[in-house]
Design a protein around this motif. Structure first.
Motif, short mmCIF file in Angstrom:
data_model
loop_
_atom_site.label_atom_id
_atom_site.label_comp_id
_atom_site.label_asym_id
_atom_site.label_seq_id
_atom_site.Cartn_x
_atom_site.Cartn_y
_atom_site.Cartn_z
N ASP A 18 0.81 -1.21 0.00
CA ASP A 18 0.00 0.00 0.00
C ASP A 18 0.85 1.26 0.00
N ILE A 19 2.14 1.14 0.30
CA ILE A 19 3.05 2.27 0.21
C ILE A 19 4.23 1.84 -0.66
N GLY A 20 4.52 2.61 -1.66
CA GLY A 20 5.64 2.29 -2.55
C GLY A 20 6.52 3.50 -2.72
N GLY A 21 7.77 3.26 -2.96
CA GLY A 21 8.67 4.39 -3.14
C GLY A 21 9.90 4.02 -3.93
N SER A 22 10.55 5.01 -4.44
CA SER A 22 11.80 4.85 -5.17
C SER A 22 12.79 5.89 -4.70
N LEU A 36 18.51 3.76 -9.59
CA LEU A 36 17.12 3.79 -9.16
C LEU A 36 16.96 2.63 -8.18
N LEU A 37 16.64 2.92 -6.92
CA LEU A 37 16.56 1.91 -5.88
C LEU A 37 15.13 1.75 -5.39
N ASP A 38 14.75 0.53 -5.07
CA ASP A 38 13.43 0.25 -4.51
C ASP A 38 13.41 0.75 -3.07
N GLY A 39 12.56 1.72 -2.79
CA GLY A 39 12.52 2.34 -1.47
C GLY A 39 12.16 1.37 -0.36
N SER A 40 11.25 0.42 -0.62
CA SER A 40 10.86 -0.50 0.44
C SER A 40 11.98 -1.48 0.79
N VAL A 41 12.75 -1.92 -0.20
CA VAL A 41 13.90 -2.79 0.06
C VAL A 41 14.97 -2.02 0.82
N LEU A 42 15.23 -0.80 0.39
CA LEU A 42 16.24 0.04 1.05
C LEU A 42 15.85 0.29 2.51
N THR A 43 14.59 0.59 2.76
CA THR A 43 14.11 0.83 4.12
C THR A 43 14.23 -0.43 4.98
N ALA A 44 13.86 -1.58 4.43
CA ALA A 44 13.96 -2.84 5.18
C ALA A 44 15.42 -3.14 5.54
N ARG A 45 16.33 -2.94 4.61
CA ARG A 45 17.74 -3.20 4.89
C ARG A 45 18.30 -2.23 5.91
N ARG A 46 17.91 -0.96 5.82
CA ARG A 46 18.38 0.03 6.78
C ARG A 46 17.86 -0.29 8.18
#
Length: 150
Positions: A18-22, A36-46
Motif C-alpha cells: 500500500d506504500i511504494g517508493g523509489s 534507481l533503488l526500490d525504497g521498500s527494500v532500502l528501508t527494510a535493509r536500513r
C-alpha cells in the motif's frame, strides 16, 4: 538523491504494497542519474542494519540464536544483518500468522540458516538476562521460554 513515495490504501486487499517508493541517486558533480533503488527494500535493509547495530552493543557476544517476531520485509533482512555482528547459527520466526513464519523459515533454509517457524498461540516469552562481562552498555538478550503453552 531524490525520494518519491506514493500511498495507495486500496492495495491492502491486493498482493501489492500500500506504500511504494523509489530512491533516485544522481552524481553530485554532474547531475547524471546513477541508480534507481526500490525504497521498500532500502528501508527494510536500513532497519535491519540499525537493529543489528543495537545488538552489537546490547547482546551477548556468545549469542548463537536469533528470535524474529514478525515475518515481513524487515524480518527477511534480519538474519544476514545480525550475522555481520554475531555468529548466529539458528533462527526462529514467530508471526501472528504461523504460515507466514514458516514461509520465511523455508526461504532462509536454502541459504544456510537453521530456521524454523514457531507455531505458538501467543508470542514467545522473552526474558532479560545478565549482561555479558565487559559489555560497553548494560546488555539484555532474549531467550525463548520453553514453558508449555496454556
Amino acid at each position: 538523491m531524490r525520494e518519491n513515495c506514493g500511498c495507495h490504501t486500496g492495495n491492502r486487499r491486493a498482493p501489492s504494497a500500500d506504500i511504494g517508493g523509489s530512491v533516485l541517486v544522481f552524481d553530485r558533480a554532474t547531475g547524471v542519474h546513477q541508480a534507481l533503488l526500490d525504497g521498500s527494500v532500502l528501508t527494510a535493509r536500513r532497519t535491519a542494519a540499525a537493529s543489528a547495530l543495537g545488538a552489537k552493543h546490547l547482546a551477548s557476544k556468545e549469542a548463537r540464536n536469533l528470535l524474529i517476531l514478525g515475518a515481513g520485509k524487515v524480518a527477511a533482512q534480519l538474519p544476514k544483518a545480525f550475522r555481520t555482528v554475531s555468529p548466529i547459527k539458528t533462527v526462529r520466526v514467530w508471526n501472528v500468522t504461523p504460515d507466514s513464519a514458516e514461509r520465511l523459515s523455508e526461504d532462509l533454509r536454502p541459504i544456510g540458516w537453521g530456521a524454523a517457524g514457531l507455531r505458538l498461540d501467543r508470542p514467545p516469552e522473552v526474558h532479560s538476562a545478565e549482561p555479558p562481562s565487559g559489555s560497553p552498555l548494560e546488555a539484555y538478550f532474549a531467550t525463548i521460554s520453553s514453558s508449555p503453552q496454556h
